[in-house]
Design a protein around this motif. Structure first.
Motif, mmCIF file in Angstrom:
data_model
loop_
_atom_site.group_PDB
_atom_site.id
_atom_site.type_symbol
_atom_site.label_atom_id
_atom_site.label_comp_id
_atom_site.label_asym_id
_atom_site.label_seq_id
_atom_site.Cartn_x
_atom_site.Cartn_y
_atom_site.Cartn_z
ATOM 1 N N ILE A 279 0.879 -1.179 0.000
ATOM 2 C CA ILE A 279 0.000 0.000 0.000
ATOM 3 C C ILE A 279 0.913 1.226 0.000
ATOM 4 O O ILE A 279 1.684 1.430 0.945
ATOM 5 C CB ILE A 279 -0.945 -0.006 1.212
ATOM 6 N N PRO A 280 0.852 2.054 -1.021
ATOM 7 C CA PRO A 280 1.915 3.045 -1.258
ATOM 8 C C PRO A 280 2.089 4.114 -0.193
ATOM 9 O O PRO A 280 3.184 4.654 -0.049
ATOM 10 C CB PRO A 280 1.521 3.666 -2.612
ATOM 11 N N ASP A 281 1.025 4.464 0.543
ATOM 12 C CA ASP A 281 1.162 5.548 1.520
ATOM 13 C C ASP A 281 1.018 5.054 2.954
ATOM 14 O O ASP A 281 0.606 5.804 3.842
ATOM 15 C CB ASP A 281 0.150 6.658 1.241
ATOM 16 N N LEU A 282 1.391 3.775 3.186
ATOM 17 C CA LEU A 282 1.361 3.231 4.547
ATOM 18 C C LEU A 282 2.729 2.646 4.906
ATOM 19 O O LEU A 282 2.888 1.436 5.048
ATOM 20 C CB LEU A 282 0.284 2.150 4.679
ATOM 21 N N PRO A 283 3.736 3.501 5.066
ATOM 22 C CA PRO A 283 5.051 2.996 5.462
ATOM 23 C C PRO A 283 5.004 2.473 6.903
ATOM 24 O O PRO A 283 4.068 2.741 7.654
ATOM 25 C CB PRO A 283 5.950 4.232 5.348
ATOM 26 N N ALA A 284 6.013 1.740 7.276
ATOM 27 C CA ALA A 284 6.103 1.223 8.642
ATOM 28 C C ALA A 284 6.037 2.379 9.635
ATOM 29 O O ALA A 284 6.640 3.434 9.424
ATOM 30 C CB ALA A 284 7.396 0.429 8.815
ATOM 31 N N GLY A 285 5.286 2.173 10.698
ATOM 32 C CA GLY A 285 5.174 3.193 11.737
ATOM 33 C C GLY A 285 3.934 4.047 11.648
ATOM 34 O O GLY A 285 3.620 4.788 12.593
ATOM 35 N N VAL A 286 3.191 3.975 10.541
ATOM 36 C CA VAL A 286 1.947 4.741 10.422
ATOM 37 C C VAL A 286 0.922 4.171 11.392
ATOM 38 O O VAL A 286 0.784 2.956 11.542
ATOM 39 C CB VAL A 286 1.403 4.693 8.975
ATOM 40 N N ALA A 287 0.193 5.050 12.051
ATOM 41 C CA ALA A 287 -0.800 4.627 13.031
ATOM 42 C C ALA A 287 -1.861 3.735 12.394
ATOM 43 O O ALA A 287 -2.330 4.020 11.287
ATOM 44 C CB ALA A 287 -1.462 5.850 13.664
ATOM 45 N N TYR A 288 -2.195 2.658 13.079
ATOM 46 C CA TYR A 288 -3.265 1.730 12.701
ATOM 47 C C TYR A 288 -2.955 0.993 11.391
ATOM 48 O O TYR A 288 -3.854 0.486 10.731
ATOM 49 C CB TYR A 288 -4.614 2.449 12.599
ATOM 50 N N ARG A 289 -1.700 0.888 11.047
ATOM 51 C CA ARG A 289 -1.298 0.261 9.783
ATOM 52 C C ARG A 289 -1.765 -1.193 9.695
ATOM 53 O O ARG A 289 -2.283 -1.628 8.657
ATOM 54 C CB ARG A 289 0.227 0.329 9.656
ATOM 55 N N ALA A 290 -1.592 -1.955 10.774
ATOM 56 C CA ALA A 290 -1.951 -3.372 10.743
ATOM 57 C C ALA A 290 -3.448 -3.562 10.506
ATOM 58 O O ALA A 290 -3.864 -4.454 9.754
ATOM 59 C CB ALA A 290 -1.536 -4.050 12.049
ATOM 60 N N GLU A 291 -4.264 -2.729 11.122
ATOM 61 C CA GLU A 291 -5.719 -2.850 10.964
ATOM 62 C C GLU A 291 -6.145 -2.483 9.542
ATOM 63 O O GLU A 291 -7.040 -3.114 8.967
ATOM 64 C CB GLU A 291 -6.423 -1.959 11.991
ATOM 65 N N ILE A 292 -5.502 -1.478 8.984
ATOM 66 C CA ILE A 292 -5.813 -1.075 7.610
ATOM 67 C C ILE A 292 -5.469 -2.204 6.646
ATOM 68 O O ILE A 292 -6.242 -2.525 5.738
ATOM 69 C CB ILE A 292 -5.065 0.213 7.238
ATOM 70 N N TYR A 293 -4.303 -2.852 6.835
ATOM 71 C CA TYR A 293 -3.936 -3.984 5.986
ATOM 72 C C TYR A 293 -4.948 -5.126 6.121
ATOM 73 O O TYR A 293 -5.259 -5.813 5.134
ATOM 74 C CB TYR A 293 -2.521 -4.473 6.319
ATOM 75 N N ARG A 294 -5.457 -5.349 7.327
ATOM 76 C CA ARG A 294 -6.464 -6.399 7.510
ATOM 77 C C ARG A 294 -7.711 -6.100 6.686
ATOM 78 O O ARG A 294 -8.323 -6.996 6.095
ATOM 79 C CB ARG A 294 -6.841 -6.521 8.999
#
Length: 347
Positions: A279-294
């Motif tokens: 996902i191009p605008d979700l680098p490591a460390g972005v808040a709630y990244r894991a939930e968005i990927y789910r």
């Protein structure tokens, strides 16, 4: 998808859509013969149509009598009427103007193409594909040939919601399930930003619908109309702490974080191979990244595609989330058949 389309077209060619013909009389549906349709029903239809339309129907009838004995129903739809069709069902517009909006894919057999929403092409057969459903809305008085199993549906009550808009099918499905409502009986404001209070209300409603089978929560009496929803969300663990400002717009990332806890883990079964970092605008460390990927992997989110100036599948986590986007996400959360299948390849 192409394979499913070819299978459906082959079934049509082989004449495997079997059943009996039905006709509408006195507001009810009765099992009747082809001769009853010709001698009783069609004359009533003719009297309600213009001369040009009558000629079109008569010509169609003489050329397609056999189709009336293959599980199809001739329906007169008044302007504003709606029809719901499920998986494998079909329709053909014979006269008038109508729009369709699907929660999955339709195939136009006249063109051999798939689509989600648009204006129905006259005399083209549309089939609802696997794991999909569709609303057909009459914009003028229409004559429709449709599967006997298709059922009348409540038309869209919102004057600012365009039939055929990208979000229409999901919005109407969410509305009919009681998951969303308008700011008033005839206004939805699809492009308005969702506030924190509205987000908490919707998260509470989808949790209650999923766990109790119905939504019974109501607005609180007084100035803080959302208090009942906040209390419910705090009690069931959706909301871990009070929001700083319930009137402020909710960002897309905040929305996912809130709604992720409104459904059990089993609701997020992966159907899409979305690699970490794709996902191009979700680098490591972005808040709630894991939930968005789910949400992406479960087919609830697809990100932005074909949007000028924005990379495909970008999520735009800090942007406010619109009420149209909310309706779409909620319907996909609740209805697994409405979820999207896709993949993202790392560049």
């Amino acid at each position: 998808m192409k394979k499913r389309i070819l299978v459906l077209m082959l079934l049509l060619c082989l004449g495997l859509f079997c059943g009996r013909a039905y006709a509408a009389q006195s507001g009810e549906e009765h099992l009747v013969s082809v001769s009853d349709i010709s001698e009783v029903f069609l004359p009533r239809v003719h009297s309600a149509l213009s001369e040009a339309a009558r000629q079109q129907v008569s010509q169609w009838q003489s050329q397609n009598r056999q189709q009336l004995s293959s599980g199809l129903l001739l329906r007169v739809m008044a302007m504003g009427d709606s029809l719901w069709l499920g998986e494998g069902q079909q329709f053909m517009l014979l006269s008038g103007t109508a729009r369709f909006a699907a929660t999955g894919e339709l195939v136009n057999t006249a063109r051999g193409t798939a689509s989600y929403a648009g204006v129905a092409e006259a005399n083209a057969r549309y089939i609802v594909c696997e794991n999909a459903g569709a609303y057909l809305d009459a914009e003028t008085n229409c004559l429709i040939l449709a599967s006997a199993g298709a059922v009348p549906a409540e038309g869209c009550p919102f004057q600012d919601v365009e039939r055929g808009a990208w979000y229409y099918g999901d919005l109407m499905a969410a509305y009919r399930r009681g998951l969303i409502n308008g700011v008033d009986p005839v206004t939805y404001l699809p492009y308005a930003a969702l506030t924190g209070a509205e987000g908490v209300k919707l998260a509470a409603c989808i949790h209650q619908s999923a766990t109790a089978g119905a939504v019974t929560l109501t607005n609180s009496i007084g100035t803080l109309w959302y208090r009942s929803y906040v209390d419910y969300a705090r009690n069931v663990g959706i909301l871990s702490a009070e929001l700083d400002n319930y009137d402020a717009p909710m960002t897309r990332a905040e929305f996912v974080h809130l709604f992720y806890r409104a459904m059990p883990e089993s609701a997020y079964t992966q159907i899409n191979p979305i690699p970490d970092g794709s996902i191009p605008d979700l680098p490591a460390g972005v808040a709630y990244r894991a939930e968005i990927y789910r949400f992406y992997r479960a087919g609830i989110l697809t990100g932005l595609v074909d949007t000028e100036g924005i990379a495909d599948y970008a999520f735009c986590p800090e942007n406010p989330i619109s009420r149209a986007e909310v309706a779409t996400i909620m319907n996909r959360m609740f209805d697994e058949t409405a979820r999207r299948r896709f993949t993202i390849v790392n560049s």
